[in-house]
Design a protein around this motif. Structure first.
Motif, mmCIF file in Angstrom:
data_model
loop_
_atom_site.group_PDB
_atom_site.id
_atom_site.type_symbol
_atom_site.label_atom_id
_atom_site.label_comp_id
_atom_site.label_asym_id
_atom_site.label_seq_id
_atom_site.Cartn_x
_atom_site.Cartn_y
_atom_site.Cartn_z
ATOM 1 N N ALA A 129 -1.780 -4.794 -2.510
ATOM 2 C CA ALA A 129 -1.901 -4.429 -0.801
ATOM 3 C C ALA A 129 -3.231 -4.731 -0.435
ATOM 4 O O ALA A 129 -3.125 -4.948 1.030
ATOM 5 N N ASP A 186 -0.264 -8.805 2.469
ATOM 6 C CA ASP A 186 -0.465 -9.270 0.986
ATOM 7 C C ASP A 186 0.644 -8.568 0.231
ATOM 8 O O ASP A 186 1.015 -9.102 -0.946
ATOM 9 N N MET A 187 1.238 -7.642 0.703
ATOM 10 C CA MET A 187 2.663 -7.142 -0.236
ATOM 11 C C MET A 187 3.765 -8.153 -0.118
ATOM 12 O O MET A 187 4.320 -7.784 -0.999
ATOM 13 N N GLY A 232 6.937 -3.762 2.162
ATOM 14 C CA GLY A 232 6.035 -2.579 1.829
ATOM 15 C C GLY A 232 7.027 -1.426 0.969
ATOM 16 O O GLY A 232 6.388 -0.693 0.188
ATOM 17 N N TYR A 273 7.040 -2.373 -2.468
ATOM 18 C CA TYR A 273 5.687 -2.208 -3.145
ATOM 19 C C TYR A 273 5.470 -1.053 -3.537
ATOM 20 O O TYR A 273 4.911 -0.595 -4.482
ATOM 21 N N PHE A 299 2.740 2.659 2.331
ATOM 22 C CA PHE A 299 2.941 1.212 2.084
ATOM 23 C C PHE A 299 4.092 1.001 2.834
ATOM 24 O O PHE A 299 4.229 -0.425 3.129
ATOM 25 N N ASP A 320 2.914 0.356 -6.656
ATOM 26 C CA ASP A 320 2.266 1.691 -6.459
ATOM 27 C C ASP A 320 2.427 2.633 -7.355
ATOM 28 O O ASP A 320 3.910 3.244 -7.471
ATOM 29 N N TRP A 346 1.235 -5.780 6.029
ATOM 30 C CA TRP A 346 2.050 -6.142 4.796
ATOM 31 C C TRP A 346 1.859 -7.719 4.394
ATOM 32 O O TRP A 346 2.736 -8.306 3.749
#
Length: 348
Positions: free
Chosen positions: A71, A51-52, A29, A32, A44, A37, A49
């Motif tokens: 995310a 998908d991150m 996170g 990411y 985040f 981002d 987490w």
């Protein structure tokens, strides 16, 4: 096996056993928020987490364009679907999307992992944020699976798009010998057209731009020259000179008298002209009388003028000592005689 997914699996296997911190912080996170981002949102760093982690693994494997970096599991699944890379067939290396309620609705997706292998009707996966806190292996059934995303199909679509148009260079124009069949004369050297660089072409838009700039420059030059000529013709002083009165208009030195004249002579000459005011006043009175009688001369034909003539004649006889005859009484509506005209005009 999906070739792109295979690279993801190799990276994912190296992270098995990772767990989040007590406050929900994960390195995936954090990465990411810093690298994907645009706002670098701190949210985040402690957000779910699953998908991150896949976004981080895709970056490490060098397949971010094919696997995607998200995310949100819903947006990730829709991204595959928009590119015709979303389906129902399990395949090692494919990303698997879950809905714990089993709705098969892409808008209800809750979780994502990557398929490691398929055994019968069981899907063996590697999932981040599994059991709410760790990266581990799981065995899932198809009941809670919405669909699969295939990174390999994304790669195929990109490759096909790149190969769709391959520019071909035109062959050089045939020479005179090829068209006529004649051989060149001895000592004549032919020019190899294929090695001759093509003449540089000027784009019409560039010609229009250059023409516009040239016209603007010329107009500016003419306008500047015209302005300078007009400024040169403009008078620097006003055309009408206003004469002002003041001390600066007085002569710098007094006027000198002639050699044969003294101030006493000037005083004597001034004393001899004292009679002029009286003569001038008498002439003014006479001129005033003439003006008055001249203005009423046109009234001689009027009936009332006879009255004034009689009055003048009577006043003249009285002045000579003649007895004035009695006059009959006039009606009340006759004109009264102003006293100022009783003695006639003052002609002195």
């Amino acid at each position: 096996m999906d070739p792109i997914g295979q690279k993801l699996l190799e990276v994912a296997k190296g992270q098995l056993g990772y767990t989040e911190k007590s406050d929900g912080y994960t390195k995936f996170g954090d990465w990411y928020a810093e690298n994907v981002d645009g706002d670098n949102d701190e949210y985040f760093k402690t957000a779910p987490w699953c998908d991150m982690f896949l976004a981080w693994a895709a970056d490490k494997a060098g397949v971010a364009d094919e696997a995607g970096q998200f995310a949100s599991t819903i947006l990730h699944a829709k991204w595959f679907d928009e590119q015709d890379a979303f389906g129902d067939d399990p395949e090692p290396g494919a990303l698997v999307f879950f809905d714990w309620n089993g709705s098969n609705d892409i808008d209800q997706i809750d979780h994502v992992g990557i398929v490691e292998k398929v055994v019968g009707k069981k899907i063996h996966t590697i999932e981040a944020n599994a059991d709410g806190y760790k990266l581990t292996r799981k065995v899932r059934s198809m009941d809670q699976i919405v669909g699969f995303g295939y990174p390999g199909k994304i790669a195929e679509v990109k490759s096909a798009a790149e190969k769709k148009y391959v520019p071909k260079h035109a062959a050089p124009a045939p020479g005179v010998e090829a068209l006529t069949g004649a051989t060149p004369a001895t000592g004549v050297r032919t020019v190899q057209q294929q090695h001759k660089p093509a003449p540089e072409m000027v784009i019409p838009h560039e010609e229009a731009l250059l023409g516009g700039l040239l016209a603007f420059f010329l107009c500016g030059t003419f306008a500047l020259a015209f302005g300078k000529a007009a400024a040169a013709k403009t008078p620097t002083t006003p055309p009408i000179r206003v004469r002002k009165r003041g001390k600066h208009h007085r002569p710098a030195a007094p006027v000198l008298l002639p050699a044969d004249m003294t101030p006493a002579d000037l005083a004597a000459a001034e004393g001899e002209t004292t009679i002029m005011p009286a003569l001038s006043l008498a002439a003014a009175h006479e001129a005033e009388d003439r003006e008055f009688w001249g203005r009423i001369a046109h009234l001689q034909e009027d009936e009332e003028l006879a009255f004034w003539d009689d009055l003048h004649a009577e006043s003249t006889l009285v002045g000579r000592g003649t007895k004035q005859p009695e006059q009959p009484e006039r009606p009340r509506d006759s004109h009264a005689v102003p006293s100022v005209f009783a003695s006639g005009p003052n002609i002195g």
